[in-house]
Design a protein around this motif. Structure first.
Motif, PDB file in Angstrom:
ATOM      1  N   PHE A 277     -11.329   7.792  -0.832  1.00  0.00           N
ATOM      2  CA  PHE A 277     -12.057   8.036   0.419  1.00  0.00           C
ATOM      3  C   PHE A 277     -13.045   9.192   0.297  1.00  0.00           C
ATOM      4  O   PHE A 277     -13.084  10.074   1.133  1.00  0.00           O
ATOM      5  N   PHE A 278     -13.855   9.143  -0.764  1.00  0.00           N
ATOM      6  CA  PHE A 278     -14.786  10.238  -1.019  1.00  0.00           C
ATOM      7  C   PHE A 278     -15.874  10.342   0.049  1.00  0.00           C
ATOM      8  O   PHE A 278     -16.073  11.395   0.622  1.00  0.00           O
ATOM      9  N   ILE A 279     -16.617   9.233   0.263  1.00  0.00           N
ATOM     10  CA  ILE A 279     -17.744   9.280   1.194  1.00  0.00           C
ATOM     11  C   ILE A 279     -17.795   8.000   2.024  1.00  0.00           C
ATOM     12  O   ILE A 279     -17.327   6.944   1.590  1.00  0.00           O
ATOM     13  N   GLU A 280     -18.394   8.117   3.177  1.00  0.00           N
ATOM     14  CA  GLU A 280     -18.426   7.012   4.134  1.00  0.00           C
ATOM     15  C   GLU A 280     -19.286   5.839   3.671  1.00  0.00           C
ATOM     16  O   GLU A 280     -18.960   4.680   3.918  1.00  0.00           O
TER      17      GLU A 280
ATOM     18  N   VAL B 194       0.840  -1.201   0.000  1.00  0.00           N
ATOM     19  CA  VAL B 194       0.000   0.000   0.000  1.00  0.00           C
ATOM     20  C   VAL B 194       0.872   1.247   0.000  1.00  0.00           C
ATOM     21  O   VAL B 194       1.896   1.311   0.690  1.00  0.00           O
ATOM     22  N   GLU B 195       0.433   2.241  -0.745  1.00  0.00           N
ATOM     23  CA  GLU B 195       1.008   3.583  -0.668  1.00  0.00           C
ATOM     24  C   GLU B 195      -0.130   4.515  -0.263  1.00  0.00           C
ATOM     25  O   GLU B 195      -1.102   4.669  -1.000  1.00  0.00           O
ATOM     26  N   TYR B 196      -0.024   5.085   0.917  1.00  0.00           N
ATOM     27  CA  TYR B 196      -1.024   6.021   1.429  1.00  0.00           C
ATOM     28  C   TYR B 196      -0.384   7.401   1.399  1.00  0.00           C
ATOM     29  O   TYR B 196       0.529   7.698   2.169  1.00  0.00           O
ATOM     30  N   LYS B 197      -0.852   8.233   0.475  1.00  0.00           N
ATOM     31  CA  LYS B 197      -0.177   9.507   0.203  1.00  0.00           C
ATOM     32  C   LYS B 197      -1.074  10.688   0.585  1.00  0.00           C
ATOM     33  O   LYS B 197      -2.203  10.795   0.123  1.00  0.00           O
ATOM     34  N   TYR B 198      -0.514  11.566   1.415  1.00  0.00           N
ATOM     35  CA  TYR B 198      -1.203  12.792   1.816  1.00  0.00           C
ATOM     36  C   TYR B 198      -1.003  13.831   0.718  1.00  0.00           C
ATOM     37  O   TYR B 198       0.093  14.019   0.213  1.00  0.00           O
TER      38      TYR B 198
ATOM     39  N   ILE C 153      -2.766   2.228   5.146  1.00  0.00           N
ATOM     40  CA  ILE C 153      -3.875   3.175   5.213  1.00  0.00           C
ATOM     41  C   ILE C 153      -4.078   3.582   6.671  1.00  0.00           C
ATOM     42  O   ILE C 153      -4.176   2.735   7.557  1.00  0.00           O
ATOM     43  N   ASP C 154      -4.142   4.888   6.903  1.00  0.00           N
ATOM     44  CA  ASP C 154      -4.416   5.430   8.229  1.00  0.00           C
ATOM     45  C   ASP C 154      -5.913   5.709   8.310  1.00  0.00           C
ATOM     46  O   ASP C 154      -6.373   6.806   7.999  1.00  0.00           O
ATOM     47  N   ILE C 155      -6.675   4.685   8.715  1.00  0.00           N
ATOM     48  CA  ILE C 155      -8.132   4.816   8.700  1.00  0.00           C
ATOM     49  C   ILE C 155      -8.603   5.857   9.710  1.00  0.00           C
ATOM     50  O   ILE C 155      -9.613   6.531   9.488  1.00  0.00           O
ATOM     51  N   ALA C 156      -7.864   6.051  10.801  1.00  0.00           N
ATOM     52  CA  ALA C 156      -8.224   7.102  11.766  1.00  0.00           C
ATOM     53  C   ALA C 156      -8.146   8.475  11.102  1.00  0.00           C
ATOM     54  O   ALA C 156      -8.985   9.346  11.368  1.00  0.00           O
ATOM     55  N   ASN C 157      -7.164   8.666  10.226  1.00  0.00           N
ATOM     56  CA  ASN C 157      -7.054   9.928   9.490  1.00  0.00           C
ATOM     57  C   ASN C 157      -8.251  10.099   8.558  1.00  0.00           C
ATOM     58  O   ASN C 157      -8.809  11.191   8.455  1.00  0.00           O
ATOM     59  N   VAL C 158      -8.640   9.032   7.869  1.00  0.00           N
ATOM     60  CA  VAL C 158      -9.800   9.097   6.962  1.00  0.00           C
ATOM     61  C   VAL C 158     -11.036   9.530   7.745  1.00  0.00           C
ATOM     62  O   VAL C 158     -11.768  10.433   7.325  1.00  0.00           O
ATOM     63  N   PHE C 159     -11.271   8.902   8.898  1.00  0.00           N
ATOM     64  CA  PHE C 159     -12.437   9.235   9.712  1.00  0.00           C
ATOM     65  C   PHE C 159     -12.368  10.688  10.197  1.00  0.00           C
ATOM     66  O   PHE C 159     -13.386  11.386  10.224  1.00  0.00           O
ATOM     67  N   ALA C 160     -11.186  11.148  10.568  1.00  0.00           N
ATOM     68  CA  ALA C 160     -11.020  12.533  11.024  1.00  0.00           C
ATOM     69  C   ALA C 160     -11.356  13.520   9.908  1.00  0.00           C
ATOM     70  O   ALA C 160     -11.989  14.560  10.150  1.00  0.00           O
ATOM     71  N   VAL C 161     -10.965  13.203   8.687  1.00  0.00           N
ATOM     72  CA  VAL C 161     -11.305  14.060   7.538  1.00  0.00           C
ATOM     73  C   VAL C 161     -12.813  14.078   7.352  1.00  0.00           C
ATOM     74  O   VAL C 161     -13.423  15.140   7.186  1.00  0.00           O
TER      75      VAL C 161
ATOM     76  N   ALA D 168      -5.990  12.274   1.819  1.00  0.00           N
ATOM     77  CA  ALA D 168      -5.022  11.317   1.289  1.00  0.00           C
ATOM     78  C   ALA D 168      -5.724  10.374   0.320  1.00  0.00           C
ATOM     79  O   ALA D 168      -6.957  10.311   0.259  1.00  0.00           O
ATOM     80  N   ARG D 169      -4.920   9.654  -0.409  1.00  0.00           N
ATOM     81  CA  ARG D 169      -5.419   8.591  -1.281  1.00  0.00           C
ATOM     82  C   ARG D 169      -4.563   7.367  -1.044  1.00  0.00           C
ATOM     83  O   ARG D 169      -3.422   7.466  -0.585  1.00  0.00           O
ATOM     84  N   ALA D 170      -5.115   6.217  -1.375  1.00  0.00           N
ATOM     85  CA  ALA D 170      -4.359   4.969  -1.243  1.00  0.00           C
ATOM     86  C   ALA D 170      -4.230   4.315  -2.606  1.00  0.00           C
ATOM     87  O   ALA D 170      -5.161   4.324  -3.407  1.00  0.00           O
ATOM     88  N   SER D 171      -3.067   3.768  -2.856  1.00  0.00           N
ATOM     89  CA  SER D 171      -2.817   2.945  -4.036  1.00  0.00           C
ATOM     90  C   SER D 171      -2.405   1.573  -3.532  1.00  0.00           C
ATOM     91  O   SER D 171      -1.443   1.461  -2.770  1.00  0.00           O
ATOM     92  N   ILE D 172      -3.150   0.568  -3.953  1.00  0.00           N
ATOM     93  CA  ILE D 172      -2.955  -0.800  -3.473  1.00  0.00           C
ATOM     94  C   ILE D 172      -2.494  -1.648  -4.646  1.00  0.00           C
ATOM     95  O   ILE D 172      -3.150  -1.667  -5.690  1.00  0.00           O
ATOM     96  N   ASN D 173      -1.379  -2.339  -4.475  1.00  0.00           N
ATOM     97  CA  ASN D 173      -0.853  -3.184  -5.545  1.00  0.00           C
ATOM     98  C   ASN D 173      -1.477  -4.572  -5.420  1.00  0.00           C
ATOM     99  O   ASN D 173      -1.171  -5.324  -4.509  1.00  0.00           O
TER     100      ASN D 173
END
Length: 155
Positions: A89-92, A43-47, A57-65, A74-79
């Motif tokens: 991470f557009f919508i919950e 995974v690449e989780y890029k701010y 992926i920092d899911i706590a950061n996603v929830f905070a946003v 941020a966005r995630a790229s998963i290989n």
């Protein structure tokens, strides 16, 4: 399903992406998904603002946003076997990934992506659909109940 047929009907090259959706999601679903992805894939989780990159992926950061407590988007790229699956991470309530069809060029690549879809579907106990970009109602294939279904793609 043979590769030539899949290449024509699912992975056709028209310059658009394919979307992967799980509908009616909640934070528990997102947390389960992030845990699966972080443990099984590279995974690449890029701010966006800082260009800081993490390997999970920092899911706590996603929830905070989503809660308006952070602007660290941020966005995630998963290989997934050489295919990059992106998540923004557009919508919950909608887990939305996308892929570039040009990255799937063999039946083995297709099968690897299907394994990912089945993992997510099984984990969340929800259908996972692959659609043309921005067309969630046009299902090309679906992972549900441990199987891949091709509702509009017949050989």
């Amino acid at each position: 399903m043979n590769w030539e047929h899949l290449a024509r009907t699912v992975y056709y090259r028209d310059g658009s992406l394919r979307d992967i959706f799980v509908f009616n999601t909640n934070r528990d679903d997102w947390a389960k998904w992030a845990k699966l992805v972080n443990s099984e894939y590279s995974v690449e989780y890029k701010y966006y603002d800082t260009d800081k990159t993490e390997t999970a992926i920092d899911i706590a950061n996603v929830f905070a946003v989503w809660d308006g407590l952070s602007e660290q988007y941020a966005r995630a790229s998963i290989n997934v076997g050489g295919c990059i699956v992106n998540c923004f991470f557009f919508i919950e309530d909608e887990l939305d990934n996308d892929i570039a069809p040009k990255e799937i060029h063999t039946i083995e690549g297709h099968n690897t992506l299907m394994h990912y879809l089945l993992q997510v579907s099984t984990l969340l106990q929800k259908p996972v659909v692959l659609t043309p970009e921005l067309t969630p109602e046009e299902i090309l294939l679906m992972a549900v109940n441990g199987q891949i279904q091709y509702p509009k793609v017949s050989p």
